[in-house]
Every structure is written in C-alpha cells, then in structure tokens.
Design a protein around this motif. Structure first.
Motif, short mmCIF file in Angstrom:
data_model
loop_
_atom_site.label_atom_id
_atom_site.label_comp_id
_atom_site.label_asym_id
_atom_site.label_seq_id
_atom_site.Cartn_x
_atom_site.Cartn_y
_atom_site.Cartn_z
N GLU A 135 0.87 -1.02 -0.02
CA GLU A 135 -0.33 -0.02 0.14
C GLU A 135 1.14 1.31 -0.02
O GLU A 135 1.76 1.19 0.52
N ASP A 136 0.76 2.09 -0.61
CA ASP A 136 1.72 3.29 -1.22
C ASP A 136 0.92 4.19 0.42
O ASP A 136 -0.35 4.84 0.15
N ILE A 137 1.85 4.79 1.07
CA ILE A 137 1.21 4.98 2.36
C ILE A 137 1.63 6.78 2.17
O ILE A 137 3.28 6.74 2.30
N MET A 138 1.37 7.88 2.99
CA MET A 138 2.29 9.49 3.03
C MET A 138 2.54 8.96 4.28
O MET A 138 2.62 8.42 5.60
N ASN A 139 3.68 9.76 4.56
CA ASN A 139 4.45 10.49 5.47
C ASN A 139 3.18 11.16 6.70
O ASN A 139 2.44 11.76 5.86
N ASN A 140 3.55 10.32 7.97
CA ASN A 140 2.35 10.78 8.97
C ASN A 140 1.30 9.85 9.27
O ASN A 140 0.26 10.40 9.66
N ALA A 141 0.95 9.71 7.81
CA ALA A 141 -0.12 8.93 7.78
C ALA A 141 -0.68 7.52 8.96
O ALA A 141 0.44 6.80 9.55
N VAL A 142 -1.62 7.80 9.31
CA VAL A 142 -2.63 6.71 10.83
C VAL A 142 -2.67 5.56 9.35
O VAL A 142 -3.08 5.51 8.98
N GLU A 180 -8.27 -13.56 6.38
CA GLU A 180 -9.43 -11.90 5.63
C GLU A 180 -8.13 -10.59 6.40
O GLU A 180 -7.32 -11.41 7.44
N PHE A 181 -8.44 -9.86 5.57
CA PHE A 181 -6.86 -9.29 5.83
C PHE A 181 -7.72 -7.42 5.67
O PHE A 181 -8.22 -6.81 4.62
N GLU A 182 -7.78 -7.08 6.51
CA GLU A 182 -8.15 -5.14 6.77
C GLU A 182 -7.29 -4.62 6.91
O GLU A 182 -6.77 -4.55 7.55
N TRP A 183 -7.46 -3.21 5.80
CA TRP A 183 -5.96 -2.26 5.93
C TRP A 183 -6.63 -1.44 5.66
O TRP A 183 -7.32 -0.98 4.59
N LYS A 184 -6.26 -0.34 7.03
CA LYS A 184 -7.07 0.90 6.61
C LYS A 184 -6.35 2.21 6.93
O LYS A 184 -5.45 2.11 7.99
N THR A 185 -6.07 3.74 6.30
CA THR A 185 -5.04 3.82 6.52
C THR A 185 -5.55 5.99 6.09
O THR A 185 -6.92 5.88 5.52
N GLY A 186 -4.86 6.79 7.04
CA GLY A 186 -5.87 8.03 6.70
C GLY A 186 -6.93 8.02 7.68
O GLY A 186 -7.12 7.66 8.68
N VAL A 187 -8.13 8.66 6.94
CA VAL A 187 -8.86 8.84 7.71
C VAL A 187 -10.09 7.71 8.10
O VAL A 187 -10.61 7.66 9.40
N ALA A 188 -10.44 6.69 6.95
CA ALA A 188 -10.30 5.69 7.40
C ALA A 188 -10.74 4.50 8.92
O ALA A 188 -11.02 4.28 9.71
N ALA A 189 -9.00 5.01 9.19
CA ALA A 189 -8.22 4.38 10.16
C ALA A 189 -8.49 5.09 11.72
O ALA A 189 -8.29 4.13 13.10
N LYS A 190 -9.54 5.92 11.84
CA LYS A 190 -10.07 6.69 12.68
C LYS A 190 -10.93 6.31 13.66
O LYS A 190 -11.78 5.81 12.51
#
Length: 171
Positions: A36-43, A116-126
């Motif tokens: 997954e391409d993730i930005m710096n400081n992304a939760v 089963e695998f769930e991966w959340k990044t950014g807004v969805a991770a809160k």
C-alpha cells in the motif's frame, strides 16, 4: 480530459483506496505480500485472521502464520510468528510502499489457508465512535469533523502526488 474530470477521478480514487478489506487463500509453505502506498505521518491500522481453521480436522501448527509489515526502506512495523490472528497500528515515518507479507508453515499434505485481512489508512483508520463518546459531540458535529478530516487527507494526498509526479495540477 478536463482538469475538473481529472480532479473528480483523483478524488474518488483517493476516497475508495483509503480502506482495503480482502479475503485470500494461502498455500502452506508459501508467502503472499500486499503493498500500500502510504503518505508520511499517515495513521495505519490492520487486522488479520485465519478463517475456519478447524474445517474437517483439529487446528494443527500448519494453520499458523508469520506476518511482517515493513516500510519502503525495510523497517519492521509489525512482526509476528505462529499466530492465527492479530492487529497492527502505526504512524508512517516515511512515504512510499508499505508491505504486509503472510507466510504459512510448510505442511504435508499441502494445506490451503483462507485469510481475512483489513488494512485502513488515513481517515478510515480513525475510530470515530470513540471520538464521539470522548468529546460528547452532536451527531452533526461528528459528521462535519469526518468531512473536514477527509478534505484535509485528500488535500495532503494531492500535494503528495503533485510532488511525486510533478506534472499533475489540482485546482
């Protein structure tokens, strides 16, 4: 393609790639990796588990996984051995492709594991429900906070893409 169409497609793409949930099969003795391409400081948060490991026989050691989450530069953010489920959470220290690899122990006869695998990044991770309870905000205020966070995330992603690709302009 007009700039407004490009903006709309980019925005929709960002919104729909914030969270990923999937189910896949993994043969014993093999490894599957997801990036997954993730930005710096992304939760980022993730959750995984082996599905129905007891179908037809008791749970052997072969239904255990080794899971590793690594940054683009090879730094480990999560590493577990011989587990059938788990969670991870981190704030990305560097931008780029983060990789989660699942490995299953070799077993004779070869076994297929459903994962089963769930991966959340950014807004969805809160966890917005905890924020609502903690701050005792009205429903409308909570929705506005979600929207504001989504807009900020999209703006940051657009700036990231602009810096990465240079020739894309967002208005």
């Amino acid at each position: 393609m007009s700039k407004s169409n490009l903006l709309m497609i980019t925005t929709l793409g960002l919104i729909f790639t914030i969270a990923e949930s999937m189910r896949f099969d993994l043969q014993s003795g093999h490894t599957k990796c997801i990036s997954e391409d993730i930005m710096n400081n992304a939760v980022t948060v993730g959750k995984y588990n082996v599905v129905n490991p007891n179908e037809g026989y008791p749970l052997p050691v072969s239904h255990k996984l080794t899971v590793r989450v690594a940054s683009p530069y090879g730094n480990n953010y999560h590493h577990r051995v011989n587990v059938d489920s788990g969670n991870f959470a981190f704030t990305a220290a560097e931008a780029g492709d983060y990789t989660t690899c699942f490995s299953a122990a070799d077993h004779e006869p070869e076994t297929k594991l459903a994962i089963e695998f769930e991966w959340k990044t950014g807004v969805a991770a809160k966890d917005w429900s905890k924020i609502a309870k903690k701050e005792k905000v009205e429903v409308m205020e909570l929705e506005l906070k979600k929207l504001l966070d989504a807009v900020k995330s999209i703006h940051e992603e657009m700036n990231y893409l602009r810096g990465r690709y240079g020739s894309i302009y967002f208005y």
